[in-house]
Design a protein around this motif. Sequence first.
Motif, short mmCIF file in Angstrom:
data_model
loop_
_atom_site.label_atom_id
_atom_site.label_comp_id
_atom_site.label_asym_id
_atom_site.label_seq_id
_atom_site.Cartn_x
_atom_site.Cartn_y
_atom_site.Cartn_z
N TYR A 35 1.03 -1.30 0.12
CA TYR A 35 0.08 0.06 0.19
C TYR A 35 1.13 1.28 -0.10
CZ TYR A 35 -3.03 3.89 1.47
OH TYR A 35 -3.63 5.10 1.75
N GLU A 36 1.65 1.59 1.52
CA GLU A 36 2.68 2.58 1.09
C GLU A 36 3.79 2.64 -0.61
OE1 GLU A 36 4.03 5.56 2.48
OE2 GLU A 36 2.21 4.28 3.64
N ALA A 37 3.92 1.48 -1.22
CA ALA A 37 4.43 1.79 -2.31
C ALA A 37 3.66 2.65 -3.10
CB ALA A 37 4.61 0.20 -2.95
N SER A 38 2.30 2.34 -2.95
CA SER A 38 1.46 3.21 -4.14
C SER A 38 1.15 5.17 -3.98
CB SER A 38 0.58 2.78 -4.12
OG SER A 38 -0.63 2.61 -3.31
N GLN A 39 1.66 5.24 -2.51
CA GLN A 39 1.62 6.45 -2.52
C GLN A 39 2.96 7.43 -2.45
OE1 GLN A 39 -1.44 7.10 -0.74
NE2 GLN A 39 -1.37 4.71 -1.53
N ASP A 40 2.50 8.75 -2.71
CA ASP A 40 3.56 9.40 -2.76
C ASP A 40 4.72 9.71 -2.18
OD1 ASP A 40 4.65 12.25 -2.91
OD2 ASP A 40 3.36 13.08 -4.40
N PRO A 41 5.65 9.87 -2.02
CA PRO A 41 6.91 9.54 -0.88
C PRO A 41 6.50 10.69 0.26
CG PRO A 41 7.80 8.81 -3.51
CD PRO A 41 6.43 9.34 -4.06
N GLU A 42 6.35 11.53 -0.71
CA GLU A 42 6.16 13.21 0.30
C GLU A 42 4.83 12.77 1.69
OE1 GLU A 42 7.97 15.84 0.29
OE2 GLU A 42 9.12 15.24 -0.90
N ARG A 44 4.57 10.70 3.56
CA ARG A 44 5.29 9.74 4.44
C ARG A 44 6.05 10.72 5.07
NH1 ARG A 44 9.37 5.46 1.64
NH2 ARG A 44 7.36 4.20 -0.24
N ASN A 45 6.08 12.49 4.52
CA ASN A 45 6.85 12.98 5.29
C ASN A 45 5.53 13.53 6.98
OD1 ASN A 45 8.71 13.15 4.29
ND2 ASN A 45 8.54 15.04 3.08
N HIS A 46 4.25 13.19 6.87
CA HIS A 46 2.97 13.74 7.66
C HIS A 46 3.49 12.84 8.64
CE1 HIS A 46 1.35 16.26 4.93
NE2 HIS A 46 1.43 15.15 4.61
N THR A 83 3.66 9.10 14.19
CA THR A 83 3.80 7.54 13.27
C THR A 83 4.81 7.73 12.43
OG1 THR A 83 1.58 7.85 11.78
CG2 THR A 83 2.07 6.26 13.79
N MET A 84 5.56 6.45 12.14
CA MET A 84 6.62 7.50 10.50
C MET A 84 6.78 6.02 10.07
SD MET A 84 9.46 9.47 12.73
CE MET A 84 10.09 8.84 13.64
#
Length: 244
Positions: A35-42, A44-46, A83-84
Amino acid sequence: MITLTNEQLNHYRENGYVVVPGLLTQKEADEFVRYEASQDPEWRNHLDNHKRDAHWAAVAKHPNIVNVVRQILAGKKPMIVQTMYLEKKPAEPGKGTALHQDSHYLPNDPDTLMACWVAMSDTDGENGGLCVVPGSHKKGLYSTHKATNSQDHQVWESEHLMRDRNGKEWKQKFYSFEIDGLDRSTIRNLEVPQGAGVFFSSHTIHGSYGNRSPNRVRRAFATHFVAEGTWVLRADVQDVVPAI
């Protein structure tokens, strides 16, 4: 639901951390990574994706994790601070995190801060896994300096708005903290397989080095918790939410 044994609880109290296997199944970890691989890497900055996204919330609020946190907090209600998702690709030597104590980054009162670092892939010293200094939590907060070794660690500086219980506000500078005079021989590299996690206190010195493996990605998901009633001074993560 996982419950710590007396031996595991004693290990946490004596060493400031404990490795707990089987927090997530392989399927749960793999599904989150996909799932995370399908998201915009940005994305993850939240630091509050556990409030925004059901996939992040499912890991942060996983019953196995929360039950252990509640044990360590002596039955007090766990609240999620941030969370990170932390990913290091192969051959990224400068992507480590300088060894530090979390309360330098997240001042809180009373200090009940603790973390759970879940391996979303097999992790060890070669691919930039977590390292700790056993027993370091017993000596309070150490003095620090800004990290300068950019070959091993990320070096940065930022400013955050702070707010106390009475509403007083000020700005405070944060940087990539590194412990003054740390004896490198006391650092222990942990081997944490996929689905296992490391629980550690806010005073436990920990960090990581870059990924020096030729072909293994290091993936981890970290959640920081405090006990209900704790005041977190950094305004950007002050709106803590129940883990249960």
